[in-house]
Design an enzyme around this catalytic site. Sequence first.
Site, PDB file in Angstrom:
ATOM      1  N   ASP A 176       3.385  -3.790   2.006  1.00 56.55           N
ATOM      2  CA  ASP A 176       2.055  -3.848   2.676  1.00 56.55           C
ATOM      3  C   ASP A 176       1.556  -1.755   2.177  1.00 56.55           C
ATOM      4  O   ASP A 176       3.293  -1.490   2.015  1.00 56.55           O
ATOM      5  CB  ASP A 176       1.519  -3.352   3.774  1.00 56.55           C
ATOM      6  CG  ASP A 176       1.740  -4.827   4.871  1.00 56.55           C
ATOM      7  OD1 ASP A 176       0.908  -5.305   3.763  1.00 56.55           O
ATOM      8  OD2 ASP A 176       1.867  -5.348   5.723  1.00 56.55           O
ATOM      9  N   ASP A 227      -7.643 -15.459   6.129  1.00 54.36           N
ATOM     10  CA  ASP A 227      -7.136 -15.329   7.577  1.00 54.36           C
ATOM     11  C   ASP A 227      -8.125 -16.170   8.577  1.00 54.36           C
ATOM     12  O   ASP A 227      -9.347 -15.707   8.117  1.00 54.36           O
ATOM     13  CB  ASP A 227      -7.631 -13.946   8.343  1.00 54.36           C
ATOM     14  CG  ASP A 227      -6.364 -12.806   6.809  1.00 54.36           C
ATOM     15  OD1 ASP A 227      -5.597 -12.993   6.389  1.00 54.36           O
ATOM     16  OD2 ASP A 227      -6.910 -11.547   7.208  1.00 54.36           O
TER      17      ASP A 227
END
Lengths: 251, 195
Positions: A11, A130
């Site tokens: 990330d 997602d």
Amino acid sequence: MLTKRIIPCLDIKDGRTVKGVNFVNLRDAGDPVELARQYAQENADELVFLDISATEQKRKTLADLVYRVAEAIDIPFTVGGGISSVEDVAVLLNNGADKVSINSAAVKQPELINALAQAYGSQCIVVAIDAKQIAGKWKVHLVGGKEPTDLDLFDWAREVEQRGAGEILFTSMDHDGTKNGFANAALAELSAAVNIPIIASGGAGTMDHFTAAFTQGKADAALAASVFHFGEIGLNELKQNLKKEQLAVRL
Amino acid sequence: MKIAIIDYGAGNIQSILFALKRLGVEGKLSADAEEIKTAQGVIFPGVGEASSAMTKLRATGLDQLIPTLQQPVLGICLGMQLMCRSTAEGNTKGLGIFDVEVKRFSPALKVPQMGWNTIEKLKGPLFDHIPESSYMYLVHSYYAALASETVAQTDYGVAYSSALQKENFYGVQFHPEKSSQLGQQLLQNFLQLCE
């Protein structure tokens, strides 16, 4: 034999790694390039960089980072996070990214998938999905799982395949961060629903979880972040374990 | 050493430039016939769709130039497929350097094949210091059939050519620039052929 892939995910915020990283032998664990190099040396099969910055400088910072990563490593990597146009993708691919991952933008303007596949080929277009279960149904969510949609996970997966996605990165929001294992039943259903590779994401806690994602979940690749960043699972150790379970891996 | 990379808008060139740089060679992206002809070695890259790639090559006359090149030429991925006789992708006629047909993988398989697979039955100088069954990184939906020009083969539902060679022309289906140390070794071997 085609191997199962293990993919550490980094990330990124403002050009730096976000999640805590615990690598004793790294000079600067916040430097994504150095971390990427380390993972490449440890036989990671691919890397994913997910940019979560929200600044105006975002695009340029990310493009610079992609260039420096491509210069440093010799394994494939995917870049995602806020990509919403063909122009965004052009810059990232020209700077050396192998694949791009699109998520919310694909839901909001599905024709973007077609445009990208036509311009650059399906092989570099990953659609990230997602999803979490609502009343027993897997529903696609946006904005990192915060915003529910009416889209059914499996219908959406079939649609993105038809539109030209080359791969699906499926994150179960129900499993992400739990370290209780991947969403194997949904993964297996997804793998049967489409004919493109599936990357499992969300829930990795032990080496056995990876085995299950491949055997029960039928996934083609498995992605994780913190178990690798904190050194809880070593990449080589994990691959040795998968090999022992009769799974094809690159060592 | 002067290595030309054929420029026809074929995607991920940057990774090839970086891979050459790691080997101490500055690659030169070029669409200029003279510059390509006078390079010691030529890399013919390719990512994307076959028929539109051939259209671009024809528009610049590169389709005529490439088969006449005398120095070592290395086609990578789609570059290798376009060096074949024909490809099922967009029903496209190729450059015909390799007398090989390119077909689509069976719908029973996940397509594209994406990831690391082994290369077997290695032949010739491109594979010096590269062991049998080494892993290379591949991403493709179409494959070159086995032929007399096959110098490496890979299995994905079917055994196919993961590398081809005819005289000074070499082609690899995998991405050496993305295949870690052994991919780098292959590029190094190619550079040695160019010396």
